[in-house]
Design a protein around this motif. Sequence first.
Motif, PDB file in Angstrom:
ATOM      1  N   UNK A  67       0.815  -1.214   0.000  1.00  0.00           N
ATOM      2  CA  UNK A  67       0.000   0.000   0.000  1.00  0.00           C
ATOM      3  C   UNK A  67       0.849   1.264   0.000  1.00  0.00           C
ATOM      4  N   UNK A  68       1.920   1.279   0.793  1.00  0.00           N
ATOM      5  CA  UNK A  68       2.777   2.467   0.866  1.00  0.00           C
ATOM      6  C   UNK A  68       3.436   2.750  -0.484  1.00  0.00           C
ATOM      7  N   UNK A  69       3.878   1.697  -1.165  1.00  0.00           N
ATOM      8  CA  UNK A  69       4.497   1.863  -2.484  1.00  0.00           C
ATOM      9  C   UNK A  69       3.482   2.376  -3.497  1.00  0.00           C
ATOM     10  N   UNK A  70       2.247   1.864  -3.417  1.00  0.00           N
ATOM     11  CA  UNK A  70       1.197   2.333  -4.317  1.00  0.00           C
ATOM     12  C   UNK A  70       0.930   3.821  -4.118  1.00  0.00           C
ATOM     13  N   UNK A  71       0.771   4.240  -2.864  1.00  0.00           N
ATOM     14  CA  UNK A  71       0.466   5.643  -2.572  1.00  0.00           C
ATOM     15  C   UNK A  71       1.590   6.552  -3.067  1.00  0.00           C
ATOM     16  N   UNK A  72       2.844   6.148  -2.815  1.00  0.00           N
ATOM     17  CA  UNK A  72       3.986   6.969  -3.232  1.00  0.00           C
ATOM     18  C   UNK A  72       4.067   7.070  -4.755  1.00  0.00           C
ATOM     19  N   UNK A  73       3.903   5.931  -5.442  1.00  0.00           N
ATOM     20  CA  UNK A  73       3.976   5.933  -6.905  1.00  0.00           C
ATOM     21  C   UNK A  73       2.832   6.738  -7.504  1.00  0.00           C
ATOM     22  N   UNK A  74       1.642   6.570  -6.948  1.00  0.00           N
ATOM     23  CA  UNK A  74       0.477   7.278  -7.479  1.00  0.00           C
ATOM     24  C   UNK A  74       0.629   8.781  -7.299  1.00  0.00           C
ATOM     25  N   UNK A  75       1.090   9.215  -6.129  1.00  0.00           N
ATOM     26  CA  UNK A  75       1.221  10.656  -5.878  1.00  0.00           C
ATOM     27  C   UNK A  75       2.258  11.286  -6.800  1.00  0.00           C
ATOM     28  N   UNK A  76       3.386  10.590  -7.016  1.00  0.00           N
ATOM     29  CA  UNK A  76       4.423  11.112  -7.918  1.00  0.00           C
ATOM     30  C   UNK A  76       3.890  11.245  -9.338  1.00  0.00           C
ATOM     31  N   UNK A  77       3.221  10.190  -9.804  1.00  0.00           N
ATOM     32  CA  UNK A  77       2.751  10.199 -11.184  1.00  0.00           C
ATOM     33  C   UNK A  77       1.604  11.180 -11.377  1.00  0.00           C
ATOM     34  N   UNK A  78       0.762  11.338 -10.370  1.00  0.00           N
ATOM     35  CA  UNK A  78      -0.334  12.301 -10.452  1.00  0.00           C
ATOM     36  C   UNK A  78       0.210  13.705 -10.696  1.00  0.00           C
ATOM     37  N   UNK A  79       1.172  14.113  -9.892  1.00  0.00           N
ATOM     38  CA  UNK A  79       1.732  15.457 -10.052  1.00  0.00           C
ATOM     39  C   UNK A  79       2.469  15.598 -11.376  1.00  0.00           C
ATOM     40  N   UNK A  80       3.236  14.557 -11.752  1.00  0.00           N
ATOM     41  CA  UNK A  80       3.984  14.601 -13.007  1.00  0.00           C
ATOM     42  C   UNK A  80       3.054  14.735 -14.206  1.00  0.00           C
ATOM     43  N   UNK A  81       1.981  13.941 -14.232  1.00  0.00           N
ATOM     44  CA  UNK A  81       1.036  13.995 -15.353  1.00  0.00           C
ATOM     45  C   UNK A  81       0.267  15.309 -15.374  1.00  0.00           C
ATOM     46  N   UNK A  82      -0.103  15.789 -14.204  1.00  0.00           N
ATOM     47  CA  UNK A  82      -0.829  17.066 -14.153  1.00  0.00           C
ATOM     48  C   UNK A  82       0.025  18.188 -14.733  1.00  0.00           C
ATOM     49  N   UNK A  83       1.287  18.246 -14.322  1.00  0.00           N
ATOM     50  CA  UNK A  83       2.171  19.309 -14.800  1.00  0.00           C
ATOM     51  C   UNK A  83       2.502  19.143 -16.277  1.00  0.00           C
TER      52      UNK A  83
ATOM     53  N   UNK B 283       4.736   4.835 -12.720  1.00  0.00           N
ATOM     54  CA  UNK B 283       5.638   5.924 -13.035  1.00  0.00           C
ATOM     55  C   UNK B 283       5.965   5.974 -14.510  1.00  0.00           C
ATOM     56  N   UNK B 284       6.574   7.093 -14.969  1.00  0.00           N
ATOM     57  CA  UNK B 284       6.855   7.266 -16.379  1.00  0.00           C
ATOM     58  C   UNK B 284       8.063   6.465 -16.821  1.00  0.00           C
ATOM     59  N   UNK B 285       8.218   6.341 -18.118  1.00  0.00           N
ATOM     60  CA  UNK B 285       9.402   5.677 -18.645  1.00  0.00           C
ATOM     61  C   UNK B 285       9.159   5.128 -20.025  1.00  0.00           C
ATOM     62  N   UNK B 286      10.233   4.820 -20.731  1.00  0.00           N
ATOM     63  CA  UNK B 286      10.155   4.258 -22.065  1.00  0.00           C
ATOM     64  C   UNK B 286      10.190   2.747 -21.995  1.00  0.00           C
ATOM     65  N   UNK B 287       9.644   2.073 -23.027  1.00  0.00           N
ATOM     66  CA  UNK B 287       9.768   0.617 -23.064  1.00  0.00           C
ATOM     67  C   UNK B 287      11.238   0.222 -23.048  1.00  0.00           C
TER      68      UNK B 287
ATOM     69  N   UNK C 125      -9.281  10.784 -11.349  1.00  0.00           N
ATOM     70  CA  UNK C 125      -8.169  11.604 -11.832  1.00  0.00           C
ATOM     71  C   UNK C 125      -7.493  10.948 -13.032  1.00  0.00           C
ATOM     72  N   UNK C 126      -7.451   9.610 -13.062  1.00  0.00           N
ATOM     73  CA  UNK C 126      -6.880   8.921 -14.220  1.00  0.00           C
ATOM     74  C   UNK C 126      -7.705   9.203 -15.468  1.00  0.00           C
TER      75      UNK C 126
END
Length: 210
Positions: free
Chosen positions: A3-19, A71-75, A57-58
């Motif tokens: 759960x902690x990893x999910x929350x951290x990953x989701x929060x990072x990606x949320x802000x990154x995608x929003x910006x 999180x973001x990244x290339x194949x 939000x997704x």
Amino acid sequence: MNEAEFVAAFSRELKSLRLSNGMTLEELSRASEVSISTISKIENLQQKPSFETALRVARALKVNFVQMMEGPGLPQSGMTRRTITRAGEADTFRSDYYTYGVHATEIARKIMVPLVMRIRNRTPPPLADWSIHDGEEFVYVMKGVLEFHSEQYSPAILNVGDSCYFDSTMRHAFVSKGDGDAEILSICLSIKPFEEQARHSGDRSVQDGV
């Protein structure tokens, strides 16, 4: 993923995608119908997102919610990656309508999102709750009777063994029409990593004088 990893990953990606989409907190709030305060707290790890909030939000950012956990990244071409998800080991998330079993969560930055979904609802969700995200999707019915709804098309009945491939930028929803819940295999394919990889390769070609 715990759960902690999910929350951290989701929060990072949320802000990154929003910006990256050039959206303010207020603009994302209007698009997702999630309060500014809630979005801000999630981005700053002050609040755990509910599943419905994650979906909203997704949808507003037009991505699959599972991708927001990775999180973001290339194949990663040229790598020999493999993972096995044993029976009962899929990460499980539940919305008001569906139960999602997410497979292959050990591999990040993948271009496919494999899901086993249990469809619990007997009527279509409100249009605001229909799914919409980048890419294309393949659905295969494993159990029960599925009614598939999508924008621009009439509802279609799919039985066990039937499948449907569609553009997931169309709003879409699932309904169980049998005696019990329907169960489907859903494979979501994002085209954004391919576009990013092509753009990245193009940038390198220009730099190399090609």
